[in-house]
Scaffold this motif. Structure first.
Motif, mmCIF file in Angstrom:
data_model
loop_
_atom_site.group_PDB
_atom_site.id
_atom_site.type_symbol
_atom_site.label_atom_id
_atom_site.label_comp_id
_atom_site.label_asym_id
_atom_site.label_seq_id
_atom_site.Cartn_x
_atom_site.Cartn_y
_atom_site.Cartn_z
ATOM 1 N N LYS A 110 13.517 57.055 52.860
ATOM 2 C CA LYS A 110 14.212 56.846 54.125
ATOM 3 C C LYS A 110 14.620 58.160 54.769
ATOM 4 N N VAL A 111 14.598 58.157 56.087
ATOM 5 C CA VAL A 111 15.019 59.330 56.853
ATOM 6 C C VAL A 111 16.073 58.863 57.848
ATOM 7 N N PRO A 112 17.252 59.492 57.910
ATOM 8 C CA PRO A 112 17.669 60.693 57.196
ATOM 9 C C PRO A 112 17.878 60.485 55.702
ATOM 10 N N GLN A 113 17.794 61.613 54.973
ATOM 11 C CA GLN A 113 18.261 61.602 53.597
ATOM 12 C C GLN A 113 19.796 61.632 53.674
ATOM 13 N N VAL A 114 20.428 60.626 53.060
ATOM 14 C CA VAL A 114 21.888 60.565 53.066
ATOM 15 C C VAL A 114 22.356 60.382 51.640
ATOM 16 N N GLY A 115 23.170 61.293 51.146
ATOM 17 C CA GLY A 115 23.760 61.095 49.829
ATOM 18 C C GLY A 115 23.690 62.332 48.957
ATOM 19 N N TRP A 116 23.781 62.100 47.649
ATOM 20 C CA TRP A 116 23.878 63.201 46.684
ATOM 21 C C TRP A 116 22.529 63.431 46.025
ATOM 22 N N ASN A 117 22.065 64.676 46.071
ATOM 23 C CA ASN A 117 20.803 65.031 45.438
ATOM 24 C C ASN A 117 21.038 66.299 44.608
ATOM 25 N N THR A 118 20.104 66.550 43.685
ATOM 26 C CA THR A 118 20.269 67.711 42.810
ATOM 27 C C THR A 118 19.712 68.975 43.470
ATOM 28 N N ILE A 119 20.282 70.119 43.084
ATOM 29 C CA ILE A 119 19.726 71.402 43.508
ATOM 30 C C ILE A 119 19.305 72.169 42.249
ATOM 31 N N PHE A 120 18.198 72.919 42.373
ATOM 32 C CA PHE A 120 17.668 73.627 41.199
ATOM 33 C C PHE A 120 16.991 74.925 41.629
ATOM 34 N N ASN A 121 16.465 75.681 40.650
ATOM 35 C CA ASN A 121 15.934 77.034 40.910
ATOM 36 C C ASN A 121 16.985 77.896 41.613
ATOM 37 N N SER A 150 14.279 81.570 49.753
ATOM 38 C CA SER A 150 14.967 80.439 49.122
ATOM 39 C C SER A 150 15.789 80.879 47.908
ATOM 40 N N ILE A 151 17.022 80.384 47.811
ATOM 41 C CA ILE A 151 17.841 80.653 46.623
ATOM 42 C C ILE A 151 18.204 79.360 45.900
ATOM 43 N N ALA A 152 17.720 78.222 46.410
ATOM 44 C CA ALA A 152 17.891 76.934 45.738
ATOM 45 C C ALA A 152 16.918 75.938 46.344
ATOM 46 N N ALA A 153 16.455 75.016 45.487
ATOM 47 C CA ALA A 153 15.512 74.008 45.956
ATOM 48 C C ALA A 153 16.086 72.621 45.714
ATOM 49 N N SER A 154 15.533 71.647 46.434
ATOM 50 C CA SER A 154 15.847 70.253 46.163
ATOM 51 C C SER A 154 14.548 69.474 46.354
ATOM 52 N N ASP A 155 14.584 68.190 46.057
ATOM 53 C CA ASP A 155 13.366 67.384 46.125
ATOM 54 C C ASP A 155 13.648 66.046 46.776
ATOM 55 N N TYR A 156 12.928 65.793 47.876
ATOM 56 C CA TYR A 156 13.042 64.476 48.519
ATOM 57 C C TYR A 156 11.622 64.045 48.901
ATOM 58 N N GLY A 157 10.875 63.651 47.881
ATOM 59 C CA GLY A 157 9.465 63.338 48.091
ATOM 60 C C GLY A 157 8.642 64.612 48.123
ATOM 61 N N ILE A 158 9.262 65.700 48.555
ATOM 62 C CA ILE A 158 8.632 67.011 48.592
ATOM 63 C C ILE A 158 9.696 68.031 48.179
ATOM 64 N N GLU A 159 9.255 69.073 47.460
ATOM 65 C CA GLU A 159 10.223 70.103 47.090
ATOM 66 C C GLU A 159 10.446 71.024 48.293
ATOM 67 N N TYR A 160 11.697 71.311 48.598
ATOM 68 C CA TYR A 160 11.990 72.130 49.777
ATOM 69 C C TYR A 160 13.124 73.109 49.502
ATOM 70 N N SER A 161 13.327 74.025 50.432
ATOM 71 C CA SER A 161 14.404 75.021 50.305
ATOM 72 C C SER A 161 15.712 74.416 50.777
ATOM 73 N N VAL A 162 16.705 74.401 49.894
ATOM 74 C CA VAL A 162 17.978 73.791 50.265
ATOM 75 C C VAL A 162 19.046 74.874 50.467
ATOM 76 N N ALA A 163 18.670 76.138 50.175
ATOM 77 C CA ALA A 163 19.577 77.259 50.458
ATOM 78 C C ALA A 163 18.745 78.518 50.657
ATOM 79 N N LEU A 164 19.189 79.375 51.584
ATOM 80 C CA LEU A 164 18.469 80.591 51.924
ATOM 81 C C LEU A 164 19.414 81.785 51.877
ATOM 82 N N HIS A 165 18.841 82.961 51.616
ATOM 83 C CA HIS A 165 19.653 84.175 51.621
ATOM 84 C C HIS A 165 18.817 85.348 52.100
ATOM 85 N N LYS A 166 19.380 86.096 53.051
ATOM 86 C CA LYS A 166 18.717 87.320 53.497
ATOM 87 C C LYS A 166 19.804 88.273 53.964
#
Lengths: 195, 251
Positions: A110-121, A150-166
Motif C-alpha cells: 500500500k502507498v503511502p507506507q504508514v507505520g513502523w519499519n526497520t532501518i539497517f546498514n 546513504s547512512i541507513a536503509a529500509s525495505d518496502y518491497g524495494i530496498e531504499y535510502s532512509v537516511a542521508l549524510h553529506k
C-alpha cells in the motif's frame, strides 16, 4: 546551544519542539533567516505535498539560505526529500544538497507506507547506540533510491535510502520525534554531533 | 518490513477519559496523558483520542489537551470527534496532533477531505467510517452509528480515497462491543479494493481476533479500547503472540 526549527507553514512542527524539550533542549520555531543562520543546529521538517512545501519555502527566502548553511542541519521526512535534486511529486526542483531523485513507491504494497519499519546498514554517528533493525515511524509515498550518501536503509518491497549524510547535512525519511525512545536518541545524537 | 499496528483508542469528554480504565499504576485514571504515556511505553504503535464532549468550551479544552499529549508522548496520535472544518483541523495539528479523524462531517460535505488533504497533506487525514449491514448490504451510519444513510460502505471508501484520505478507520457497528472478532470479510474487501491503509475497529475480544484481522481481514492496523483499558489484553503479550504466529510486528 541554539536550535532553530524551520517553520515555513508545513505541518506539525510542534512535535519536534516537544521532543527536544523532553531531551532537555530548548528550540525556536522560526522562518527568520537571521535566526536560522545564527543557530548552532538547524532542523528542517516538513510534511505534505512537495511542490506546495517548496513554494512556501521560497516565499520565506529560505530556499537559497539552507544550502549555504555551515552548521549541522537535519531534514526530516519531506524536509529530507526537499534537500535532494528533484522530487517526482509535483515535478519539484529541490535544494540540490543531495544529488538524488525522489521517486514514488511502485510496489505491491500500500502507498503511502504508514507505520513502523526497520532501518539497517547504519553508517553514521547519528545512529550511535542504536541497533541494526530498530523500528522507526514513517509516513511517505515517495522515497530516495539506494544512494552513495546513504547512512541507513529500509525495505518496502524495494530496498531504499532512509537516511542521508553529506558534509554538515543529514536527512532522515522517518520521524525521530515520533519513534519512541530510539527516535529521541537520534535527535540527541544529532544535537551532539561534531562535524 | 513494515509492521502491523496496534492502536488503543481513548474516549475523551471535557478533557478526561470516559470509559473506566483498570490501571493500578495510574494515579489519576481519568487523565488521558498519564494513560497515553503508559500505552506508549508498552509498545502501542499509535493512539487515537476520540472527543465526545458537546460543550461550548469543547474546542479550547481539546486544543489544550492535544498540546499536553504531544508534550508527553513520543509516538504518533490521531484526534477525532466533531471535526467539521479546515479550521478545526488547523487548530488540532497546530497543537501537536499528527492526524485527525473525520467522520460525519465528511459524509455531509465530502470536499472537506480534499480541502484538508490539499492544505496539510493526505498523511494527516484519517476518514472514519461507521457501517453496519442492512439486509446484507454494508451501509454507512452517522452520529456514532445512530443515523443510517443509504451510502454503500465500499463506494464511500473508494470516494474518500479519491478525495485524498490517507487512511480509513472502519468500525463495524455489527461487531463493536461484541468481543467476538472484527468484520474480517468487509475489511479484506476494503483492503483489496483500496490502496490506502485500513484500520480495523470493532469486535476485539482476544488475541486470536487480532491475528485473524491481520491475516483474514488483511487490515494494516487494529484499534481497540476496552480490552486494553481493562487489561484483558496486555499489548506486549499480544504482540509477542502475534509475532510468534508470523505477523510482522514491532516489539
Amino acid at each position: 546551544m541554539k536550535i532553530a526549527i524551520i517553520d515555513y507553514g508545513a505541518g506539525n512542527v510542534k512535535s519536534i519542539e516537544f521532543a527536544l524539550q523532553r531531551l532537555g533542549f530548548e528550540s525556536e520555531l522560526t522562518s527568520d533567516s537571521e535566526v536560522v543562520k545564527n543557530a548552532d543546529r538547524v532542523i528542517f521538517p516538513g510534511v505534505g505535498e512537495a511542490s506546495s512545501a517548496m513554494n512556501m519555502l521560497k516565499n520565506t527566502g529560505l530556499d537559497t539560505l539552507i544550502p549555504t548553511l555551515k552548521q549541522p542541519v537535519l531534514g526530516i521526512c519531506l524536509g529530507m526529500q526537499l534537500m535532494c535534486d528533484v522530487c517526482e511529486e509535483g515535478n519539484t526542483k529541490g535544494l540540490g544538497i543531495f544529488d538524488a531523485k525522489v521517486v514514488k513507491f511502485d510496489t505491491q504494497f500500500k502507498v503511502p507506507q504508514v507505520g513502523w519499519n526497520t532501518i539497517f546498514n547504519l553508517k553514521s554517528d547519528l545512529f550511535k547506540g542504536i541497533g541494526e533493525n530498530s523500528y522507526m515511524y514513517l509516513v511517505h509515498s515517495y522515497y530516495v533510491p539506494k544512494h552513495k550518501s546513504s547512512i541507513a536503509a529500509s525495505d518496502y518491497g524495494i530496498e531504499y535510502s532512509v537516511a542521508l549524510h553529506k558534509n554538515n547535512f543529514f536527512g532522515v525519511q522517518f520521524h525521530p520525534e515520533k519513534s519512541g525512545k530510539i527516535g529521541e536518541l537520534i535527535l540527541k545524537n544529532f544535537i551532539e554531533t561534531s562535524i | 518490513m513494515l509492521t502491523k499496528r496496534i492502536i488503543p483508542c481513548l474516549d475523551i469528554k471535557n478533557g478526561r477519559t470516559v470509559k473506566g480504565v483498570n490501571f493500578v499504576e495510574l494515579r489519576d485514571a481519568g487523565d488521558p496523558v498519564e494513560l497515553a504515556k503508559i500505552y506508549a511505553e508498552n509498545y502501542a504503535d499509535e493512539l487515537v483520542f476520540l472527543d465526545i464532549s458537546a460543550t461550548e468550551e469543547r474546542r479550547k479544552t481539546l486544543a489544550k489537551l492535544v498540546e499536553d499529549i504531544a508534550k508527553h508522548i513520543n509516538i504518533p496520535f490521531t484526534v477525532g470527534g466533531g471535526i467539521s472544518s479546515v479550521d478545526d483541523v488547523a487548530m488540532l495539528l497546530k497543537s501537536g496532533a499528527d492526524k485527525v479523524s473525520i467522520n460525519s462531517a465528511a459524509v455531509r460535505r465530502p470536499e472537506l477531505i480534499s480541502e484538508v488533504a490539499q492544505r496539510f497533506g493526505s498523511q494527516c487525514v484519517v476518514v472514519a467510517i461507521d457501517a453496519k449491514q442492512i439486509v446484507g448490504q454494508w451501509k454507512v451510519h452517522l452520529v456514532g452509528g445512530k443515523q443510517p444513510t443509504d451510502i454503500d460502505l465500499f463506494e464511500w471508501a473508494k470516494k474518500v480515497q479519491e478525495l485524498g484520505a490517507g487512511e480509513i478507520l472502519f468500525t463495524s457497528m455489527d461487531h463493536d462491543g461484541t468481543k467476538a472478532g472484527f468484520a474480517n470479510e468487509a475489511l479484506a474487501k476494503l483492503s483489496e479494493e483500496l490502496h490506502i491503509p485500513i484500520i480495523a475497529s470493532g469486535g476485539a475480544g482476544n488475541v486470536k481476533h487480532f491475528e485473524d484481522t491481520f491475516k483474514l481481514g488483511k487490515a494494516d492496523a487494529a484499534l481497540a479500547a476496552s480490552v486494553f483499558h481493562f487489561k484483558e489484553i496486555e499489548i506486549p503479550d499480544l504482540k509477542k503472540e502475534l509475532k510468534a504466529n508470523g505477523i510482522s510486528i514491532r516489539i
